[in-house]
Design an enzyme around this catalytic site. Structure first.
Site, PDB file in Angstrom:
ATOM      1  CB  SER A  90      -0.985  -0.013   1.168  1.00 26.52           C
ATOM      2  OG  SER A  90      -0.337  -0.350   2.361  1.00 26.52           O
ATOM      3  CG  ASP A  99      -3.478  -8.656   9.472  1.00 27.89           C
ATOM      4  OD1 ASP A  99      -3.811  -7.557   9.936  1.00 27.89           O
ATOM      5  OD2 ASP A  99      -2.973  -8.801   8.349  1.00 27.89           O
ATOM      6  CG  HIS A 155       5.673  -9.487   8.094  1.00 24.21           C
ATOM      7  ND1 HIS A 155       6.605  -8.613   7.586  1.00 24.21           N
ATOM      8  CD2 HIS A 155       4.519  -8.793   8.208  1.00 24.21           C
ATOM      9  CE1 HIS A 155       6.029  -7.438   7.425  1.00 24.21           C
ATOM     10  NE2 HIS A 155       4.767  -7.509   7.799  1.00 24.21           N
ATOM     11  CG  HIS A 213      -0.959  -5.316   2.102  1.00 20.65           C
ATOM     12  ND1 HIS A 213      -0.242  -5.215   3.252  1.00 20.65           N
ATOM     13  CD2 HIS A 213      -0.891  -4.070   1.526  1.00 20.65           C
ATOM     14  CE1 HIS A 213       0.242  -3.988   3.370  1.00 20.65           C
ATOM     15  NE2 HIS A 213      -0.148  -3.260   2.339  1.00 20.65           N
ATOM     16  NE  ARG A 234       2.307  -4.351  12.964  1.00 19.85           N
ATOM     17  CZ  ARG A 234       2.199  -4.390  11.635  1.00 19.85           C
ATOM     18  NH1 ARG A 234       1.679  -3.350  10.999  1.00 19.85           N
ATOM     19  NH2 ARG A 234       2.610  -5.432  10.946  1.00 19.85           N
TER      20      ARG A 234
HETATM   21  N1  HAX Z   1       1.187 -20.417   6.105  1.00 18.18           N
HETATM   22  C1  HAX Z   1       1.594 -21.282   5.136  1.00 18.18           C
HETATM   23  N2  HAX Z   1       2.577 -21.018   4.269  1.00 18.18           N
HETATM   24  C2  HAX Z   1       3.238 -19.876   4.445  1.00 18.18           C
HETATM   25  C3  HAX Z   1       2.910 -18.945   5.440  1.00 18.18           C
HETATM   26  C4  HAX Z   1       1.816 -19.246   6.280  1.00 18.18           C
HETATM   27  N3  HAX Z   1       1.390 -18.416   7.221  1.00 18.18           N
HETATM   28  N4  HAX Z   1       3.734 -17.895   5.356  1.00 18.18           N
HETATM   29  C5  HAX Z   1       4.556 -18.152   4.314  1.00 18.18           C
HETATM   30  N5  HAX Z   1       4.243 -19.338   3.765  1.00 18.18           N
HETATM   31  C6  HAX Z   1       4.807 -19.917   2.551  1.00 18.18           C
HETATM   32  C7  HAX Z   1       4.596 -18.974   1.381  1.00 18.18           C
HETATM   33  O1  HAX Z   1       3.275 -19.089   0.866  1.00 18.18           O
HETATM   34  C8  HAX Z   1       5.680 -19.357   0.432  1.00 18.18           C
HETATM   35  O2  HAX Z   1       5.242 -20.510  -0.243  1.00 18.18           O
HETATM   36  P1  HAX Z   1       5.521 -20.712  -1.837  1.00 18.18           P
HETATM   37  O3  HAX Z   1       7.000 -20.562  -2.001  1.00 18.18           O
HETATM   38  O4  HAX Z   1       4.989 -22.067  -2.094  1.00 18.18           O
HETATM   39  O5  HAX Z   1       4.751 -19.599  -2.514  1.00 18.18           O
HETATM   40  C9  HAX Z   1       6.807 -19.771   1.378  1.00 18.18           C
HETATM   41  O6  HAX Z   1       6.209 -20.019   2.675  1.00 18.18           O
HETATM   42  C10 HAX Z   1       7.852 -18.701   1.539  1.00 18.18           C
HETATM   43  O7  HAX Z   1       7.222 -17.512   1.896  1.00 18.18           O
HETATM   44  P2  HAX Z   1       7.939 -16.448   2.841  1.00 18.18           P
HETATM   45  O8  HAX Z   1       9.210 -16.041   2.219  1.00 18.18           O
HETATM   46  O9  HAX Z   1       7.987 -16.978   4.245  1.00 18.18           O
HETATM   47  O10 HAX Z   1       6.880 -15.265   2.894  1.00 18.18           O
HETATM   48  P3  HAX Z   1       6.564 -14.194   1.764  1.00 18.18           P
HETATM   49  O11 HAX Z   1       7.407 -13.003   2.017  1.00 18.18           O
HETATM   50  O12 HAX Z   1       6.533 -14.793   0.418  1.00 18.18           O
HETATM   51  O13 HAX Z   1       5.044 -13.873   2.142  1.00 18.18           O
HETATM   52  C11 HAX Z   1       3.214 -13.398   3.571  1.00 18.18           C
HETATM   53  C12 HAX Z   1       4.699 -13.149   3.311  1.00 18.18           C
HETATM   54  C13 HAX Z   1       2.756 -12.473   4.699  1.00 18.18           C
HETATM   55  C14 HAX Z   1       2.397 -13.061   2.310  1.00 18.18           C
HETATM   56  C15 HAX Z   1       3.011 -14.893   3.963  1.00 18.18           C
HETATM   57  O14 HAX Z   1       3.702 -15.155   5.166  1.00 18.18           O
HETATM   58  C16 HAX Z   1       1.548 -15.267   4.107  1.00 18.18           C
HETATM   59  O15 HAX Z   1       0.888 -15.586   3.119  1.00 18.18           O
HETATM   60  N6  HAX Z   1       1.025 -15.259   5.388  1.00 18.18           N
HETATM   61  C17 HAX Z   1      -0.382 -15.508   5.612  1.00 18.18           C
HETATM   62  C18 HAX Z   1      -1.234 -14.312   5.200  1.00 18.18           C
HETATM   63  C19 HAX Z   1      -1.003 -13.149   6.137  1.00 18.18           C
HETATM   64  O16 HAX Z   1      -0.976 -13.282   7.348  1.00 18.18           O
HETATM   65  N7  HAX Z   1      -0.887 -11.927   5.558  1.00 18.18           N
HETATM   66  C20 HAX Z   1      -0.782 -10.686   6.349  1.00 18.18           C
HETATM   67  C21 HAX Z   1       0.606 -10.134   6.420  1.00 18.18           C
HETATM   68  C22 HAX Z   1       0.671  -8.897   7.243  1.00 18.18           C
HETATM   69  C23 HAX Z   1       0.254  -7.720   6.418  1.00 18.18           C
HETATM   70  O17 HAX Z   1       0.935  -7.271   5.493  1.00 18.18           O
HETATM   71  N8  HAX Z   1      -0.870  -7.203   6.701  1.00 18.18           N
HETATM   72  O18 HAX Z   1      -1.277  -6.181   5.937  1.00 18.18           O
END
Ligand code: HAX
Length: 434
Positions: free
Chosen positions: A233, A373, A309, A263, A318
């Site tokens: 964002s 979150d 994250h 996000h 947080r």
């Molecule tokens: N559950 C399962 N798998 C997860 C995971 C979780 N909570 N967190 C990461 N992974 C997976 C990823 O999907 C990725 O898999 P692929 O390679 O198969 O695509 C792998 O682990 C490596 O990811 P990463 O390097 O640890 O994390 P990224 O930087 O790619 O992604 C995310 C960060 C926040 C998007 C990710 O941890 C996620 O999807 N978490 C769950 C959703 C979530 O909580 N989002 C909110 C984040 C906070 C925010 O920005 N709020 O606005």
């Protein structure tokens, strides 16, 4: 004239001098290298922009202008915005000045309500919020100044004007979205003299006899305010703003990014997962039951929302701050208790699952810990704000403070139009051959 404006009049020349000095004497120094994996990988870790409002340290979390978040938990959002912009903690006099300024600007034009009432009643609340912001663009003072030939060094002034007006109106608009979208009855008007966070709480219409929901709202709005410059964002708002699109365009663009499930939208999904767990096991689940359901979720190819994250590698402060609030105000709430128990189980599950992934030749999961979150929804739910799809709107009201303060700072120092260079697969193959 608000004290914030006076303070910025004093600071802007200093920021400009600092920038000019750094550019003149060190402009050629290297900030980072970029690998092919980073280019494919969302530019993770590439240092390519400047943001002074806040910093996210992988091992510490959010630091606002040098203050770790948990050291400044007591700030009200008016102080948060002042801090983001100036680096100073507003005293009571400045805080009162900010409250008065928002008060003066809080009236929402009638046409915004006409537009919101005309939207289909299955619109996502984020689409409603962003539409309301965009429809107000015609009032942009920045655009008026620009059209009249304002000079570059003046741009931050109408940007601040627009920002104060937009922020002042957001609680009423966001509360209106809630009441319209979920059929909660008439709009509740802004209460003159009441602060930004408490006003928002009141306009939502959630019963709050002891004032603790208002306290939660102030905390929530403070905690979600900013997360440095590169998140989806902030980065989107920055990019759009760098084309000198006015703050209404830029913030709306940024918030469209916040509406994505990886996000801001994640917060609606987190509570869903917690409630599903409670429903599945008929009450607050045991640690073993949470472990079972977490593995089931992961093996179905889904993520555990609220965990992991892009930058953080520890428990998000947080999350810890919300946990402190929950323990003080709602220790016996079953949803809060479940969130707390999930916190003891899920990091271990993610670690084990990450090891399985690695054995299968996949990426490890980089962070097993909860993000912002994971816990906030349980608190909102306790007070009766049970419409999950609304939660990202609350996040948006808060995050607008960060996006707008970054925009003002960038206009003040004259950051250039964003234009990174992209390359094609053929180019990659060529450099790989070399
Ligand atoms: N559950 C399962 N798998 C997860 C995971 C979780 N909570 N967190 C990461 N992974 C997976 C990823 O999907 C990725 O898999 P692929 O390679 O198969 O695509 C792998 O682990 C490596 O990811 P990463 O390097 O640890 O994390 P990224 O930087 O790619 O992604 C995310 C960060 C926040 C998007 C990710 O941890 C996620 O999807 N978490 C769950 C959703 C979530 O909580 N989002 C909110 C984040 C906070 C925010 O920005 N709020 O606005």
């Amino acid at each position: 004239m608000p004290k914030l404006y006076e303070k910025l009049q004093e600071l802007v020349p200093q920021w400009r001098a600092e920038r000019a000095d750094i550019l003149k004497n060190h402009g050629g120094e290297k900030l980072s290298d970029v690998t092919i994996a980073q280019a494919y990988g969302g530019m993770r870790g590439v240092k390519g922009m400047i943001c002074d409002t806040s910093l996210v340290e992988p091992d510490k979390g959010l630091i606002i202008r040098g203050y770790p978040l948990l050291d400044i938990m007591e700030l009200w959002p008016e102080q948060t915005f002042y801090l983001l912009l100036t680096g100073d903690i507003a005293d009571e006099e400045i805080k009162a000045d900010m409250i008065r300024e928002f008060d003066k600007r809080s009236h929402v034009p009638e046409y915004v309500w006409d537009v919101l009432y005309a939207m289909p009643n299955d619109s996502h609340p984020m689409a409603m919020l962003n539409t309301a912001i965009l429809v107000m663009e015609k009032e942009s003072v920045f655009r008026q100044w620009y059209d009249k030939g304002a000079t570059k060094d003046q741009y931050w002034i109408p940007t601040l004007e627009d920002s104060m007006t937009l922020l002042a109106r957001l609680p009423a608009i966001a509360a209106g979205v809630y009441r319209i979208r979920y059929g909660k009855g008439d709009l509740i008007p802004w209460t003159p003299g009441l602060d930004w966070g408490a006003n928002y709480a009141n306009m939502l219409g959630i019963p709050d006899p002891e004032g603790s929901f208002a306290k939660l709202m102030r905390l929530y709005l403070h905690f979600h305010c900013d997360h440095e410059g590169g998140n989806v964002s902030a980065n989107t708002c920055h990019t759009v703003g760098s084309a000198l699109s006015d703050p209404y365009y830029a913030v709306s663009a940024g918030l469209n990014g916040l509406a994505g499930p990886l996000h801001g939208l994640a917060n609606q999904e987190c509570l869903n997962w917690v409630i599903e767990t409670i429903d599945k096991f008929g009450g607050v689940p045991t640690e073993e039951q949470i472990e079972e359901y977490a593995f089931e979720t992961l093996r179905a190819g889904k993520v555990i929302p609220g965990y992991g994250h892009a930058v953080l590698r520890v428990t998000d402060p947080r999350f810890s701050g919300f946990n402190i609030f929950g323990k003080q105000h709602l220790p016996n709430d079953p949803v809060f208790q479940t969130v707390d128990r999930v916190f003891t189980v899920v990091p271990k599950v993610l670690e084990a699952f990450s090891n399985e992934r690695v054995k299968a030749g996949k990426n490890p999961i980089a962070n097993f810990w909860p993000n912002v979150d994971a816990g906030s929804g349980a608190l909102l739910y306790h007070y009766g704000l049970t419409e999950f799809s609304y939660y990202t709107v609350l996040f948006s009201v808060s995050r607008s403070m960060g996006m707008l303060s970054q925009l003002i700072w960038n206009r003040a120092v004259g950051t250039a139009l964003t234009r990174p260079k992209s390359v094609g697969t053929k180019y990659l193959k060529k450099i790989i051959e070399k």
